[in-house]
Design an enzyme around this catalytic site. Sequence first.
Site, PDB file in Angstrom:
ATOM      1  CB  CYS A  25      17.854  67.783 -49.932  1.00  0.00           C
ATOM      2  SG  CYS A  25      16.219  68.429 -49.515  1.00  0.00           S
ATOM      3  CB  CYS A  28      13.449  70.959 -52.237  1.00  0.00           C
ATOM      4  SG  CYS A  28      13.642  71.332 -50.488  1.00  0.00           S
ATOM      5  CB  SER A  29      17.890  71.663 -53.558  1.00  0.00           C
ATOM      6  OG  SER A  29      17.177  72.861 -53.360  1.00  0.00           O
ATOM      7  CB  CYS A  30      17.708  71.223 -47.481  1.00  0.00           C
ATOM      8  SG  CYS A  30      15.963  71.660 -47.473  1.00  0.00           S
TER       9      CYS A  30
END
Lengths: 215, 114
Positions: free
Chosen positions: A113, A116-118
Amino acid sequence: MSNSEDHDHDHDHDHTAPPPELELRVKALESLLVEKGLVNPDTLNEIIDTYEHRVGPRNGAQVVAKAWTNAKFRQALLADATDAVASLGFMGRQGEHLKVVENSASVHNLVVCTLCSCYPWTVLGLPPAWYKSAPYRSRAVSEPRAVLAEFGTQLADTTRVQVWDSTAELRYLVLPQRPAGTEGWSEAQLAALVTRNAMIGVEVVNPPETNEASR
Amino acid sequence: MTDFLLQPKNADGPVFKAPWEATAFGLVLALHKAGAFTWPEWASYLTAAIESAQAQGDADIGDTYYEHWLAALEAIAQEKKLTGINELVLRKDQWKSAYLNTPHGQAVELSAGV
């Protein structure tokens, strides 16, 4: 008496040392939101318990092992992963969709991702720290083969690397190749071979002999 | 550049490093569940918080992730008028006083800081 240098609070016990600033900020938010009725404390505890103890990469490993042993499930998973994993009881909370991407001799899939950090929480739990780091988020796109090599993953030159950039609405799970030497294995035996990293795509699932040898 | 590999990568590892991380995480999910914001809205706040931390020199190798998460939560909570900055600062000070006013070993109640 000098008290400015007193770090260990062993003089007397008339107060409690306040926690660090970050913790105070969270306590302030939590107490205000609960007080205003915007957050139900039972819901909050249930959510934390779920993510600390109940969801994790074992859910995803179960999905992969089922896909390896059940052609019909595999087909359903590749057609609509959100529905297929829900049929095993793994449901998303953010209304996100899940897409499963399948590795083969010609294509290796890698998930990142970049913003961000999906991450597919329902099947993998919460992401490891490196997945959330800026170097991984940028290098998985700019030099995926170098990133794979750092995880000890060497692919044939003829294998194409396909990178998938997750979003808040769409998360990816890699369906690794079933390793050789596992013919006739049960779903549970197979699931035990499947690692979180293989489902992110930074590793492959090793044949059982290799696993033994590396231990 | 192998800095992200300094983080544990083989073991599943602890999900949260400290209880406050778990609480900050849970608050966002609870607010989302209650309809306070959509998930894409949240993702945009989190992205902004990460970018802002990077701009201020955070190496962003994953260990400060929940600090970004908390900053994004404070921002979206104010934007959505769930709480205000003055209220947050006041409440934080109350908690700090509550700790200082509570004898060691006793449970800390907010009322001790008012």
